[in-house]
Design a protein around this motif. Structure first.
Motif, mmCIF file in Angstrom:
data_model
loop_
_atom_site.group_PDB
_atom_site.id
_atom_site.type_symbol
_atom_site.label_atom_id
_atom_site.label_comp_id
_atom_site.label_asym_id
_atom_site.label_seq_id
_atom_site.Cartn_x
_atom_site.Cartn_y
_atom_site.Cartn_z
ATOM 1 N N ARG A 51 18.889 14.895 12.029
ATOM 2 C CA ARG A 51 17.935 15.821 11.411
ATOM 3 C C ARG A 51 17.591 15.299 10.019
ATOM 4 N N ILE A 52 16.327 14.956 9.834
ATOM 5 C CA ILE A 52 15.877 14.398 8.556
ATOM 6 C C ILE A 52 15.332 15.522 7.681
ATOM 7 N N TYR A 53 15.874 15.672 6.480
ATOM 8 C CA TYR A 53 15.447 16.735 5.564
ATOM 9 C C TYR A 53 14.465 16.231 4.509
ATOM 10 N N THR A 54 14.636 14.991 4.080
ATOM 11 C CA THR A 54 13.772 14.402 3.052
ATOM 12 C C THR A 54 13.483 12.965 3.434
ATOM 13 N N SER A 55 12.227 12.546 3.288
ATOM 14 C CA SER A 55 11.835 11.157 3.513
ATOM 15 C C SER A 55 10.601 10.891 2.665
ATOM 16 N N GLU A 56 10.779 10.110 1.593
ATOM 17 C CA GLU A 56 9.666 9.881 0.680
ATOM 18 C C GLU A 56 9.885 8.626 -0.154
ATOM 19 N N TRP A 57 8.782 8.057 -0.623
ATOM 20 C CA TRP A 57 8.800 6.940 -1.567
ATOM 21 C C TRP A 57 8.385 7.450 -2.934
ATOM 22 N N ILE A 58 9.078 7.015 -3.978
ATOM 23 C CA ILE A 58 8.706 7.384 -5.343
ATOM 24 C C ILE A 58 8.777 6.152 -6.233
ATOM 25 N N GLN A 59 8.005 6.168 -7.322
ATOM 26 C CA GLN A 59 8.041 5.092 -8.304
ATOM 27 C C GLN A 59 8.797 5.583 -9.524
ATOM 28 N N GLU A 60 9.832 4.842 -9.929
ATOM 29 C CA GLU A 60 10.579 5.178 -11.140
ATOM 30 C C GLU A 60 10.723 3.927 -11.987
ATOM 31 N N THR A 61 10.142 3.951 -13.155
ATOM 32 C CA THR A 61 10.145 2.801 -14.078
ATOM 33 C C THR A 61 9.877 1.494 -13.323
ATOM 34 N N ASP A 92 0.863 -1.174 0.000
ATOM 35 C CA ASP A 92 0.000 0.000 0.000
ATOM 36 C C ASP A 92 0.906 1.233 0.000
ATOM 37 N N ILE A 93 1.028 1.876 -1.158
ATOM 38 C CA ILE A 93 1.963 2.997 -1.311
ATOM 39 C C ILE A 93 1.576 4.170 -0.416
ATOM 40 N N GLU A 94 0.289 4.379 -0.244
ATOM 41 C CA GLU A 94 -0.163 5.476 0.607
ATOM 42 C C GLU A 94 0.299 5.269 2.047
ATOM 43 N N LEU A 95 0.232 4.049 2.541
ATOM 44 C CA LEU A 95 0.699 3.775 3.901
ATOM 45 C C LEU A 95 2.219 3.953 3.999
ATOM 46 N N LEU A 96 2.941 3.540 2.954
ATOM 47 C CA LEU A 96 4.387 3.769 2.949
ATOM 48 C C LEU A 96 4.705 5.261 3.016
ATOM 49 N N GLN A 97 3.954 6.063 2.266
ATOM 50 C CA GLN A 97 4.184 7.515 2.288
ATOM 51 C C GLN A 97 3.863 8.109 3.657
ATOM 52 N N GLN A 98 2.831 7.608 4.295
ATOM 53 C CA GLN A 98 2.496 8.096 5.635
ATOM 54 C C GLN A 98 3.623 7.776 6.620
ATOM 55 N N ALA A 99 4.178 6.574 6.506
ATOM 56 C CA ALA A 99 5.290 6.186 7.379
ATOM 57 C C ALA A 99 6.506 7.063 7.112
ATOM 58 N N ALA A 100 6.792 7.314 5.828
ATOM 59 C CA ALA A 100 7.930 8.167 5.472
ATOM 60 C C ALA A 100 7.740 9.580 6.012
ATOM 61 N N LYS A 101 6.528 10.088 5.948
ATOM 62 C CA LYS A 101 6.234 11.424 6.473
ATOM 63 C C LYS A 101 6.371 11.450 7.994
ATOM 64 N N GLU A 102 5.988 10.363 8.647
ATOM 65 C CA GLU A 102 6.108 10.274 10.106
ATOM 66 C C GLU A 102 7.570 10.452 10.542
ATOM 67 N N ILE A 103 8.485 9.903 9.768
ATOM 68 C CA ILE A 103 9.908 9.984 10.097
ATOM 69 C C ILE A 103 10.374 11.434 10.191
ATOM 70 N N LEU A 104 9.802 12.307 9.361
ATOM 71 C CA LEU A 104 10.199 13.722 9.344
ATOM 72 C C LEU A 104 9.929 14.419 10.674
ATOM 73 N N GLY A 105 9.017 13.870 11.463
ATOM 74 C CA GLY A 105 8.639 14.513 12.718
ATOM 75 C C GLY A 105 9.473 14.080 13.911
ATOM 76 N N HIS A 106 10.537 13.306 13.691
ATOM 77 C CA HIS A 106 11.340 12.782 14.796
ATOM 78 C C HIS A 106 12.814 13.123 14.607
ATOM 79 N N THR A 107 13.541 13.137 15.709
ATOM 80 C CA THR A 107 14.987 13.378 15.671
ATOM 81 C C THR A 107 15.786 12.282 16.370
ATOM 82 N N ASP A 108 15.157 11.526 17.272
ATOM 83 C CA ASP A 108 15.865 10.464 17.988
ATOM 84 C C ASP A 108 15.581 9.128 17.301
ATOM 85 N N PHE A 109 16.635 8.530 16.733
ATOM 86 C CA PHE A 109 16.473 7.288 15.970
ATOM 87 C C PHE A 109 17.216 6.124 16.614
ATOM 88 N N THR A 110 17.189 6.105 17.949
ATOM 89 C CA THR A 110 17.800 5.002 18.701
ATOM 90 C C THR A 110 17.258 3.659 18.232
#
Length: 247
Positions: free
Chosen positions: A165-175, A132-150
């Motif tokens: 500090r996370i600047y970009t976190s996203e899933w994309i489809q390429e070919t 489910d790509i939408e759920l993957l994108q939601q998870a990737a967006k969630e990562i942007l809101g955190h700084t502690d990755f223990t």
């Protein structure tokens, strides 16, 4: 003493990692060997971003100091190096420039494909399951809101801080590939593989976004899935704000 940067690219399949190690072949060992053969003296390299066994890089850096006058001898050095390691260029920098500490960001890409392909084998992760790509994108967006990755750092690490500090976190489809892109000021040992492996559980609806968030917040690496292979992981770019004019 004059300082030089070496920009390298490599396929990591046949190596135990980027940094030199005892009783194992590494990217650093091969580059140091080529330098010694060509320049007839030993060099001690400092690496920018360590990559683990099997991980690839489109861009990574070493630096070294020498009194020799070094031209951009990439062509000659590449004739010595194995086919899976390429020196893109060698260039002079300020003697205080540091390829590790002066890097302001690193970007990693992780590649997956879900239809068997002989051309992607060893260069991406074959994952023949519905996501489910939408759920993957939601998870990737969630990562942007955190700084502690223990939770996403493997054990037996020597770091003193797990803050990133996370600047970009996203899933994309390429070919033919689904790609996870993440850019941050720094990364922990196993961090990208842990993030990808755990996000895939959200994409397969094995855990919810709330459960994914809880894994981040619990700061417990035993809840993280680090099992995705290194085949699909690439260090894509290292940025040096100070040296934008030369890098």
């Amino acid at each position: 003493m004059p300082r030089y940067f070496i920009e390298v690219s490599y396929k990591g399949t046949n190596y135990s990692g980027f940094q030199i190690q005892h009783n194992a072949n590494s990217i650093q060992m091969e580059v140091e060997k080529a330098l010694e053969i060509f320049y007839k003296q030993k060099f001690e390299l400092t690496g920018s971003s360590r990559t683990d066994a099997g991980v690839h890089a489109l861009q990574n850096f070493f630096h070294f100091d020498t009194e020799l006058i070094i031209d951009d001898d990439a062509y000659n050095l590449n004739a010595i190096l194995p086919d899976d390691i390429v020196i893109k260029r060698i260039f002079n920098v300020n003697e205080n420039a540091h390829c590790r500490f002066d890097a302001v960001s690193r970007e990693y890409h992780y590649y997956l494909y879900n239809h068997k392909s002989p051309f992607l084998q060893g260069r991406a992760y074959y994952f023949p399951y519905s996501l489910d790509i939408e759920l993957l994108q939601q998870a990737a967006k969630e990562i942007l809101g955190h700084t502690d990755f223990t939770s996403f750092s493997k054990r037996n690490t020597q770091v003193k801080s797990f803050l990133c500090r996370i600047y970009t976190s996203e899933w994309i489809q390429e070919t033919d590939c689904l790609i996870y892109k993440i850019k941050a000021n720094r990364f922990l040992r196993g961090m990208v593989k842990g993030l990808v492996g755990t996000m895939l559980h959200t994409g397969r609806k094995k855990i919810t976004i709330d459960e994914f968030r809880a894994i981040i917040e619990e700061k417990d690496c035993t809840k993280t899935d680090f099992s995705v292979p290194p085949d699909g992981l690439y260090l894509y770019e290292v940025r040096f704000q100070k040296f934008d004019q030369v890098l």
